[in-house]
Scaffold this motif. Structure first.
Motif, PDB file in Angstrom:
ATOM      1  N   MET A 252       0.934  -1.152   0.109  1.00 36.38           N
ATOM      2  CA  MET A 252      -0.249  -0.083   0.005  1.00 36.38           C
ATOM      3  C   MET A 252       0.963   1.280   0.423  1.00 36.38           C
ATOM      4  O   MET A 252       2.240   1.458   0.702  1.00 36.38           O
ATOM      5  CB  MET A 252      -0.881  -0.114   1.202  1.00 36.38           C
ATOM      6  N   LYS A 253       0.514   1.625  -1.037  1.00 30.70           N
ATOM      7  CA  LYS A 253       1.269   3.773  -1.011  1.00 30.70           C
ATOM      8  C   LYS A 253       0.332   4.931  -0.660  1.00 30.70           C
ATOM      9  O   LYS A 253      -0.582   4.637  -0.767  1.00 30.70           O
ATOM     10  CB  LYS A 253       1.561   3.679  -2.168  1.00 30.70           C
ATOM     11  N   LYS A 254       0.876   5.833  -0.098  1.00 30.21           N
ATOM     12  CA  LYS A 254       0.570   6.534   0.181  1.00 30.21           C
ATOM     13  C   LYS A 254       1.286   7.686  -0.403  1.00 30.21           C
ATOM     14  O   LYS A 254       2.087   8.004  -0.630  1.00 30.21           O
ATOM     15  CB  LYS A 254      -0.390   7.400   1.253  1.00 30.21           C
ATOM     16  N   ILE A 255       0.093   8.853  -1.249  1.00 33.29           N
ATOM     17  CA  ILE A 255       0.953   9.855  -1.658  1.00 33.29           C
ATOM     18  C   ILE A 255       0.962  10.781  -1.399  1.00 33.29           C
ATOM     19  O   ILE A 255       0.042  10.955   0.395  1.00 33.29           O
ATOM     20  CB  ILE A 255      -0.334  10.493  -3.798  1.00 33.29           C
TER      21      ILE A 255
ATOM     22  N   TYR B  44      -4.840   9.740  -1.059  1.00 32.23           N
ATOM     23  CA  TYR B  44      -4.754   8.163  -1.991  1.00 32.23           C
ATOM     24  C   TYR B  44      -4.068   7.378  -1.544  1.00 32.23           C
ATOM     25  O   TYR B  44      -3.462   7.200  -0.849  1.00 32.23           O
ATOM     26  CB  TYR B  44      -3.302   8.949  -3.065  1.00 32.23           C
ATOM     27  N   ILE B  45      -4.537   6.047  -2.304  1.00 39.67           N
ATOM     28  CA  ILE B  45      -3.633   4.362  -1.517  1.00 39.67           C
ATOM     29  C   ILE B  45      -3.962   3.863  -2.787  1.00 39.67           C
ATOM     30  O   ILE B  45      -5.084   3.806  -3.495  1.00 39.67           O
ATOM     31  CB  ILE B  45      -4.959   4.079  -0.489  1.00 39.67           C
ATOM     32  N   GLU B  46      -2.770   3.619  -3.492  1.00 42.90           N
ATOM     33  CA  GLU B  46      -2.295   2.080  -4.226  1.00 42.90           C
ATOM     34  C   GLU B  46      -2.235   0.777  -3.776  1.00 42.90           C
ATOM     35  O   GLU B  46      -1.610   0.952  -2.925  1.00 42.90           O
ATOM     36  CB  GLU B  46      -1.184   3.019  -5.058  1.00 42.90           C
TER      37      GLU B  46
ATOM     38  N   GLU C  32      -1.808  -3.201  -5.192  1.00 40.47           N
ATOM     39  CA  GLU C  32      -1.819  -3.857  -5.770  1.00 40.47           C
ATOM     40  C   GLU C  32      -1.722  -5.167  -5.716  1.00 40.47           C
ATOM     41  O   GLU C  32      -1.394  -5.536  -4.123  1.00 40.47           O
ATOM     42  CB  GLU C  32      -0.369  -4.141  -6.378  1.00 40.47           C
TER      43      GLU C  32
ATOM     44  N   LEU D 212      -4.428  -3.488 -10.734  1.00 46.76           N
ATOM     45  CA  LEU D 212      -3.694  -2.858  -9.648  1.00 46.76           C
ATOM     46  C   LEU D 212      -5.246  -1.588  -9.192  1.00 46.76           C
ATOM     47  O   LEU D 212      -5.682  -1.496  -9.775  1.00 46.76           O
ATOM     48  CB  LEU D 212      -2.581  -1.791 -10.375  1.00 46.76           C
ATOM     49  N   LYS D 213      -5.215  -0.937  -8.035  1.00 46.39           N
ATOM     50  CA  LYS D 213      -6.634  -0.259  -7.553  1.00 46.39           C
ATOM     51  C   LYS D 213      -6.273   0.793  -7.435  1.00 46.39           C
ATOM     52  O   LYS D 213      -4.959   1.092  -6.032  1.00 46.39           O
ATOM     53  CB  LYS D 213      -7.793  -0.965  -7.139  1.00 46.39           C
ATOM     54  N   GLU D 214      -6.730   2.431  -7.902  1.00 41.59           N
ATOM     55  CA  GLU D 214      -6.027   3.622  -6.892  1.00 41.59           C
ATOM     56  C   GLU D 214      -7.806   3.743  -6.011  1.00 41.59           C
ATOM     57  O   GLU D 214      -8.211   3.969  -7.095  1.00 41.59           O
ATOM     58  CB  GLU D 214      -5.378   4.375  -7.480  1.00 41.59           C
TER      59      GLU D 214
ATOM     60  N   SER E  57      -9.116   6.838  -3.905  1.00 46.83           N
ATOM     61  CA  SER E  57      -8.704   8.724  -3.278  1.00 46.83           C
ATOM     62  C   SER E  57     -10.316   8.603  -2.441  1.00 46.83           C
ATOM     63  O   SER E  57     -11.432   8.597  -3.083  1.00 46.83           O
ATOM     64  CB  SER E  57      -9.095   9.145  -4.890  1.00 46.83           C
TER      65      SER E  57
END
Length: 262
Positions: A1-4, A21-23, A25, A65-67, A69
């Motif tokens: 999980m990555k936060k922008i 935002y969260i991405e 995969e 993959l899903k982003e 917001s």
């Protein structure tokens, strides 16, 4: 999980009108997920695609993959800094009691950040009153562990995969927490079926134990009123309200187990 917009455990935004935002995969197989957001260790609803969610469910296939917001609720004060905790939980529709596999505490990525508003310089506000709990002479362990072992013994026993309880009753649960060399202050939160539950009349509990040692305590949890199966999960947050000791790594989760409410 990555936060922008994340740097050194801090998220800075101009106002609550700014998206986060969260991405995500996925890898290996199709999985069901649930996304939870907490402010100051209490569950809050977030707005995703113009709808409000306390729990946002979605599924991903292998390599998908899903982003996502989302907006934080407008009820949050912009005149103070906060702790923002995001839980991405896998196996949202799975019960530990139904699986042949061993119990696991590897089912989530939970990230804890200091949330700052760009035009305000206020400090993190909290009335931190930590409960001193008993320090155990136990086997080495780091994190949070729930079970029904009230002996305060050396062994850190895992909980049963499934516990049968009566609808609406309160059950006593033992917890072991700590083992981190650099802190003695902790918060922990508990969810039943991905919903926040109260611990001693609030949604998180603050405890204190010796650095590097496991502390022991007991809490009573209110059981659901409806019959069925429910997952019990928890997370430990070291130095929860200390802006000078931010958590740069995912939070440790408890071993999940199932309630069979009859």
């Amino acid at each position: 999980m990555k936060k922008i917009n994340v740097e050194e455990g801090i998220i800075k935004i101009d106002s609550l009108k700014e998206r986060l935002y969260i991405e995500v995969e996925n890898g290996g197989k199709r999985r069901d997920f649930v996304l939870k957001v907490y402010i100051d260790y209490e569950e809050v609803p977030v707005r995703i695609d113009e709808q409000m969610y306390n729990s946002y469910y979605f599924s991903l296939d292998d390599k998908e993959l899903k982003e996502i917001s989302f907006f934080l609720p407008e009820s949050i004060s912009e005149n103070a800094s906060h702790k923002l905790t995001v839980f991405l939980i896998s196996g949202a529709n799975t019960h530990a009691g139904n699986l042949m596999d061993n119990l696991t505490n590897n089912y989530s990525i939970a990230l804890d950040y200091l949330l700052l508003f760009e035009n305000h310089t206020s400090v993190l506000e909290s009335n931190c009153k930590y409960e001193n709990i008993k320090t155990l002479k136990s086997d080495p362990y780091q994190g949070l562990l729930f079970n029904l072992d009230y002996s305060k013994g050396k062994n850190n026993k895992l909980p049963p995969k499934e516990i049968t309880v009566k609808s609406g009753e309160k059950i006593k649960v033992a917890y072991r927490i700590g083992g981190y060399e650099d802190t003695e202050n902790y918060a922990f939160v508990v969810m039943i079926d991905w919903k926040a539950v109260r611990i001693d009349n609030q949604f998180y509990k603050l405890v204190k134990t010796e650095k590097g040692r496991i502390g022991y305590g007991e809490v009573y949890l209110q059981m659901p009123l409806n019959q069925g199966k429910y997952e019990v999960t928890g997370w430990v947050i070291p130095n929860p309200f200390d802006k000078n000791k931010l958590n740069l790594f995912p939070l440790d989760s408890s071993y999940r187990f199932t309630l069979n409410v009859v």
